[in-house]
Design a protein around this motif. Structure first.
Motif, mmCIF file in Angstrom:
data_model
loop_
_atom_site.group_PDB
_atom_site.id
_atom_site.type_symbol
_atom_site.label_atom_id
_atom_site.label_comp_id
_atom_site.label_asym_id
_atom_site.label_seq_id
_atom_site.Cartn_x
_atom_site.Cartn_y
_atom_site.Cartn_z
ATOM 1 N N PHE A 27 -3.840 3.686 11.774
ATOM 2 C CA PHE A 27 -2.752 3.134 11.329
ATOM 3 C C PHE A 27 -1.636 3.249 13.265
ATOM 4 C CE2 PHE A 27 2.343 3.278 10.179
ATOM 5 C CZ PHE A 27 2.096 2.172 9.495
ATOM 6 N N PHE A 30 1.360 7.879 5.489
ATOM 7 C CA PHE A 30 2.053 7.629 5.851
ATOM 8 C C PHE A 30 2.757 8.926 6.772
ATOM 9 C CE2 PHE A 30 6.157 7.356 8.717
ATOM 10 C CZ PHE A 30 6.679 6.401 9.729
ATOM 11 N N SER A 89 5.518 6.431 0.743
ATOM 12 C CA SER A 89 4.215 6.524 1.474
ATOM 13 C C SER A 89 3.757 7.949 1.994
ATOM 14 C CB SER A 89 3.600 5.326 1.964
ATOM 15 O OG SER A 89 2.374 5.956 2.619
ATOM 16 N N ALA A 99 7.202 1.454 11.285
ATOM 17 C CA ALA A 99 6.869 2.015 9.813
ATOM 18 C C ALA A 99 7.510 2.933 9.229
ATOM 19 C CB ALA A 99 5.466 2.442 11.041
ATOM 20 N N ALA A 155 7.920 3.162 4.710
ATOM 21 C CA ALA A 155 7.447 3.871 4.255
ATOM 22 C C ALA A 155 8.380 5.181 3.477
ATOM 23 C CB ALA A 155 6.591 5.613 5.303
ATOM 24 N N ARG A 172 0.197 11.192 9.326
ATOM 25 C CA ARG A 172 -0.249 9.566 10.782
ATOM 26 C C ARG A 172 0.164 10.383 12.007
ATOM 27 N NH1 ARG A 172 -3.868 9.851 7.963
ATOM 28 N NH2 ARG A 172 -4.799 8.886 6.202
ATOM 29 N N ALA A 187 -1.338 2.401 5.817
ATOM 30 C CA ALA A 187 -1.661 3.246 6.121
ATOM 31 C C ALA A 187 -1.883 4.985 5.605
ATOM 32 C CB ALA A 187 0.177 4.171 5.080
#
Lengths: 259, 301
Positions: free
Chosen positions: A55, A145, A142, A133, A137, A148, A50
């Motif tokens: 990613f 993440f 995260s 994803a 996350a 992104r 991440a």
């Protein structure tokens, strides 16, 4: 036009609870589910990935890798055959062909249902990728993440090309499934051609085999154009799709026995 | 007015011999037409040609006074059909099966409940059609045929797989549809006994040829004419000689004299002759052949 819409609604209802119906859902979420599990059970790998600005591109490419080589062509061949064979299996062609609608409406509405199911599959697949994803996350907290951004335009372009590349499979499986009562015929035809396409992918005329294009598309995205001689296989895919569909339509209209 | 008119229709599969050979068939508006013949006689092929499921090779087919080829959609919108085994999606419930066809026919939503009630399947609810018995499937097939309130019903052996009470129920249902809703019905069967209580007109086909087509009353008349008379006497040998002298065809069967096709006056004359020749007549009995044996005679000849 109204006749087509009514016929489409009828065809859409028929697929409820069929194997093809479940294939779209299970097939669409299968690969993302694997990546979701990986993201949840291997948090260090996920958190490290991440952090990379690439990613999403990496995740999309990984998901397509498993999908494009085998699952997508196989799933498309199977779902198309299952939907078309529904009438043979239930002995319903005779009833369908005695409804007050033109044979063209019957042919195109069934075909449209398959195309819409394919679209549905692509949408579910991408929703699945996003969730594969997003959920890890959230679970692992995260922060990277969220920085992104999803590459929508490139993801859409990739998906559109895959969609185009599997259309010949739809057209050819539809043609075969309309002609043969025995389900094993379209099934073995599809699997046989798929295996042939894998074997012949590096052959100089491999692009003439209509089931190779998803494979070519995947390797082209990774290693540049794989199709020999710089052939634009997407045109070949479009050509096979149009030719296969028209031939299928012609054969359906001229069938001596309609049930 | 004639609802279905089939003229000089012939059909062959590949290069095999003709399965239909110049057949003519006329179904009157408002009638229940029994289309009879043994298995493989050409009944289903005829019905499939009428519905456009087979490409017509020779002859003319008119339905509701219009050629089928030029008015296919208009004609099919007024026809309900059940050809051979019922067309049912096994993975769907009875209601969803009917919804599939309702979308096409655009019949009102409440019609689904009505036809299910009519054929006695209203209780099936969430049961998938694949779990239905053959009789239930047959009923659902009839419900599908009735869904859009057609003015012509084409039913190919619709009572196949039904138990005796189911057969009676379907018979009553068809009678009611014909009498109260004016629906013309053509129903095929290989058993005359099964439909003789239902039909008004009869067509008999065998080996691709129409052998008989008329009203049931005409067939009954034929039945009456084909009755057999039994004479029970004390001297059968002399009695039969006397009959032969009067050019009456007779034979001895289980010590009785059997004469076929003899009018009432003829019976009286034979009796008088026998008595005048000192033969004691113990009994005279007329037995009418049943429709089944007439059907058998027609199809065997």
């Amino acid at each position: 036009m109204m006749s087509f819409i009514h016929s489409f609604q009828s065809e859409w209802l028929k697929k409820k609870g069929t194997l093809a119906f479940w294939l779209v859902f299970v097939g669409g979420f299968f690969i993302p589910l694997i990546f979701l599990s990986r993201g949840i059970f291997y948090p260090q790998d996920f958190l490290a990935e991440a952090k990379s600005p690439q990613f999403w591109n990496v995740l999309l490419s990984r998901c397509w890798q498993f999908m494009a080589i085998l699952l997508l062509p196989l799933g498309v061949a199977l779902a198309t055959s299952l939907i078309t064979q529904l009438e043979f299996r239930n002995n319903t062609w005779k009833q369908l062909n005695t409804t007050p609608q033109s044979l063209s409406v019957i042919f195109w509405s069934k075909f449209a249902v398959i195309i819409v199911m394919l679209l549905q599959f692509f949408i579910l697949f991408h929703i699945g990728i996003y969730l594969s994803a997003l959920i890890p996350a959230i679970v692992h907290g995260s922060a990277e993440f969220y920085q992104r951004s999803v590459p929508f335009s490139s993801a859409l372009k990739t998906a559109s090309l895959y969609f185009l590349d599997c259309l010949p499979i739809v057209a050819i499986q539809y043609l075969v499934s309309l002609q043969f009562k025995n389900f094993l015929v379209p099934l073995s035809f599809g699997i046989g051609l798929l295996l042939a396409s894998m074997i012949a992918a590096q052959w100089q005329y491999g692009y003439t085999i209509p089931y190779t294009y998803c494979l070519y598309n995947f390797f082209t995205a990774r290693q540049g154009n794989l199709a020999p001689g710089g052939v634009n296989f997407h045109y070949w895919a479009a050509g096979y799709f149009i030719g296969g569909t028209l031939l299928s339509y012609f054969l359906y209209l001229n069938k001596k026995e309609k049930g | 007015m004639t609802t279905i008119q089939v003229r000089d229709v012939s059909h062959q599969f590949s290069n095999q011999e003709y399965v239909l050979d110049n057949i003519n068939l006329n179904v009157r508006e408002g009638s229940i037409y029994g289309f009879l013949g043994p298995n493989g006689a050409g009944k289903t092929t005829t019905l499939r040609l009428i519905l456009g499921l087979l490409k017509k090779q020779k002859g003319e087919i008119e339905i509701f006074g219009k050629p089928f080829d030029n008015h296919r959609i208009e004609i099919l919108s007024k026809i309900g059909s059940l050809i051979e085994s019922p067309s049912i999606y096994g993975h769907l419930t009875a209601v969803n099966n009917l919804k599939v066809w309702q979308k096409i026919y655009q019949s009102p939503d409440n019609r689904i409940g009505e036809v299910l009630e009519l054929v006695g399947l209203a209780h099936t609810k969430n049961k998938k059609a694949s779990q239905f018995s053959l009789g239930m499937k047959q009923r659902l097939g009839i419900a599908i045929a009735l869904l859009h309130s057609p003015s012509l019903l084409i039913l190919d052996e619709p009572t196949n797989g039904l138990d005796p009470s189911g057969i009676v129920e379907i018979r009553e249902l068809l009678k009611s549809l014909n009498q109260h809703h004016g629906i013309t019905i053509i129903i095929s069967s290989h058993l005359l006994g099964e439909i003789e209580k239902l039909v008004t007109d009869v067509g008999i086909i065998n080996k691709g040829k129409m052998l008989f087509e008329s009203s049931l009353a005409d067939l009954m008349k034929r039945q009456h004419q084909a009755s057999t008379i039994y004479f029970d006497t004390n001297d059968s040998a002399t009695a039969i000689k006397l009959m032969h002298q009067h050019k009456i065809e007779a034979q001895i069967e289980k010590e009785r004299i059997v004469v076929s096709q003899l009018s009432k006056q003829g019976i009286a004359q034979v009796n008088q002759t026998l008595v005048a020749n000192s033969i004691e007549v113990y009994g005279i009995r007329a037995v009418e052949n049943d429709l089944e044996s007439i059907f058998m005679n027609l199809t065997n000849n």
